[in-house]
Design an enzyme around this catalytic site. Structure first.
Site, mmCIF file in Angstrom:
data_model
loop_
_atom_site.group_PDB
_atom_site.id
_atom_site.type_symbol
_atom_site.label_atom_id
_atom_site.label_comp_id
_atom_site.label_asym_id
_atom_site.label_seq_id
_atom_site.Cartn_x
_atom_site.Cartn_y
_atom_site.Cartn_z
ATOM 1 N N PHE A 177 48.286 8.020 39.203
ATOM 2 C CA PHE A 177 49.613 8.216 38.346
ATOM 3 C C PHE A 177 48.182 8.363 37.091
ATOM 4 C CE2 PHE A 177 51.127 7.147 34.749
ATOM 5 C CZ PHE A 177 52.563 6.991 35.194
ATOM 6 N N ARG A 196 62.469 8.859 44.588
ATOM 7 C CA ARG A 196 62.093 7.918 45.372
ATOM 8 C C ARG A 196 63.495 6.899 45.605
ATOM 9 N NH1 ARG A 196 57.150 6.609 41.712
ATOM 10 N NH2 ARG A 196 59.077 5.340 40.954
ATOM 11 N N TYR A 238 55.929 -4.714 35.252
ATOM 12 C CA TYR A 238 57.420 -4.740 35.106
ATOM 13 C C TYR A 238 58.153 -4.239 36.821
ATOM 14 C CZ TYR A 238 55.385 -0.416 33.628
ATOM 15 O OH TYR A 238 54.353 0.964 33.784
ATOM 16 N N LYS A 239 56.875 -4.110 37.810
ATOM 17 C CA LYS A 239 58.242 -3.060 38.919
ATOM 18 C C LYS A 239 58.068 -4.494 39.773
ATOM 19 C CE LYS A 239 55.687 1.378 38.079
ATOM 20 N NZ LYS A 239 55.162 0.711 37.198
ATOM 21 N N ASP A 263 43.956 -0.098 40.915
ATOM 22 C CA ASP A 263 45.177 -0.176 41.038
ATOM 23 C C ASP A 263 46.441 -0.884 41.335
ATOM 24 O OD1 ASP A 263 47.493 0.201 39.374
ATOM 25 O OD2 ASP A 263 47.417 2.524 38.258
#
Length: 413
Positions: free
Chosen positions: A140, A383, A234-235, A209
């Protein structure tokens, strides 16, 4: 009715029937009722998890009673001061860590900075000459930006490398390695145990990560002797937009963990207000400044949906869901319109399916208009994130069917 139409109808009926049967047998099906969902199909939990229904009332208590009535007393009486470690201990079982090694606070980016710089400092304790930081070349972007800045500040050299190339790139100059367990574009799951072992064999520090893996699959931080790790909440952890991230520091490193952001909250005597910094013991060293209490307690409430839930059961459903979705895509979508870039092998797959599609942007826009919410990564990747706590097999079938319909509409346009 033509033979082709009859066959297509039979396939649709068969897949719908299978979806219903799988949903009826799903041991996690009841968890879906804990979330605020509508009649659509939500497959973007790998960007923002759905809201657990009980959270608003808990947050209302934080605002009206804890803040509104108790005010400053809530730092002690409502447990605000100990929240970063307490909530860290709630997250710990979800990533395979014992208590006392995770602190919650700050953003993922800030925690990546802390971890990478601290990793170089840990590596320097073993001797001089380690001046390279290996970073996931497919990471990312922010992780790469932060690592590059950390390298400039510490006098190290950044070496971008694909995760499968890490063993060959390691050497006696390697100080730290920053990797993502799951690739955010493709959903590829990297081999955390083997790569961590390779990093250690080279005498370096492994930083992981976990943003796209925590809450979707077993991680095993302690079992695989990961040194440092970071992740967002938050995922798949459903902590809410911008909810605080977390930092894992293995117990064996805590006494030597030297944070590049020493703040009063991580001081051994935070209210002593002394000019010299003395780090606290344990995971508290990962703190910096005053915690974002409202967001943090929102996360704490959201974590209740994990009570009694096995991460192994979540992983089993995740793989079954993504298998079924790919089967439905193959059955419904004309050959060549989309190509999966997510590995078929279970050992290499996270909890999302990424499909390469030439018309990705208009297709995803139409999907969302039709009630199937995923997202895209430019220029051409669709996605679809599968959150096992609230996504079912009927959702997977419907998403694939609507995708086929949208692709047909796009072709005719």
């Amino acid at each position: 009715m033509s033979e082709t139409t009859s066959t297509a109808t039979t396939t649709t009926d068969d897949l719908r029937a299978r979806a219903a049967k799988l949903d009826a047998a799903d041991p996690l099906a009841a968890q879906r009722e804990l979330f605020a969902l509508d009649d659509g199909v939500y497959l973007d939990g790998n960007s923002l998890g759905a809201l657990p229904l009980h959270v608003p009332a808990r947050v209302q208590d934080v605002l009206t009673r804890q803040w509104g009535e108790l005010r400053i007393r809530s730092w002690g009486e409502s447990g605000w001061w100990t929240a970063p470690e307490r909530i860290g201990d709630r997250i710990a079982p979800l990533v395979g860590a014992a208590a006392g090694q995770i602190v919650v606070g700050d953003s993922t980016s800030v925690n990546v900075f802390k971890a990478v710089v601290a990793a170089t400092r840990l590596a320097s304790l073993a001797g001089e000459g380690r001046d390279e930081i290996l970073v996931d070349a497919t990471t990312f972007p922010t992780d790469g930006y932060i690592a590059a800045s950390a390298a400039r500040l510490t006098g190290h050299r950044i070496v971008p490398v694909a995760p499968d190339g890490v063993p060959g790139a390691l050497g006696d100059r390697t100080a730290a390695v920053l990797l993502n367990q799951v690739d955010f574009r493709t959903g590829r799951l990297h081999d955390l145990p083997a790569l961590t072992a390779a990093v250690h064999a080279a005498g370096a520090i492994a930083v992981w990560d976990l943003c796209h893996s925590a809450g979707a699959l077993p991680v095993g931080l302690d079992e695989h002797r990961v040194d440092l790790a970071v992740g967002c909440t938050y995922k798949y952890l459903n902590g809410g937009p911008g909810s605080p991230a977390y930092l894992y520091v293995a117990e064996r490193h805590q006494a030597a963990f030297d944070s590049p952001l020493p703040g009063w909250n991580s001081h051994a005597d935070p209210f002593g207000m002394t000019p010299d910094y003395a780090p606290a013991d344990g995971s508290v060293r990962g703190r910096v400044g005053t915690p974002d209490i409202v967001s943090m307690l929102t996360l704490e409430a959201a974590l209740d949906v994990w009570d009694g839930v096995s991460v192994d059961a979540v992983r089993a459903k995740s793989l079954a869901l993504t298998d079924f979705f790919l089967e439905c895509v193959e059955a419904y979508v004309p050959q060549g319109r989309v190509v999966s870039v997510t590995p078929a092998a279970h050992a290499e797959r996270g909890s999302q399916v990424a499909l390469r599609c030439a018309e990705a942007e208009p297709v995803m826009r139409r999907l969302i208009e039709r009630g199937v919410v995923g997202d895209l990564r430019r220029p051409d990747v669709l996605r679809f994130g599968f959150t096992p706590l609230y996504v079912g097999f009927a959702d997977a079938e419907r998403a694939a069917r609507v995708l086929a319909e949208v692709l047909e509409e796009t072709r005719q346009a």
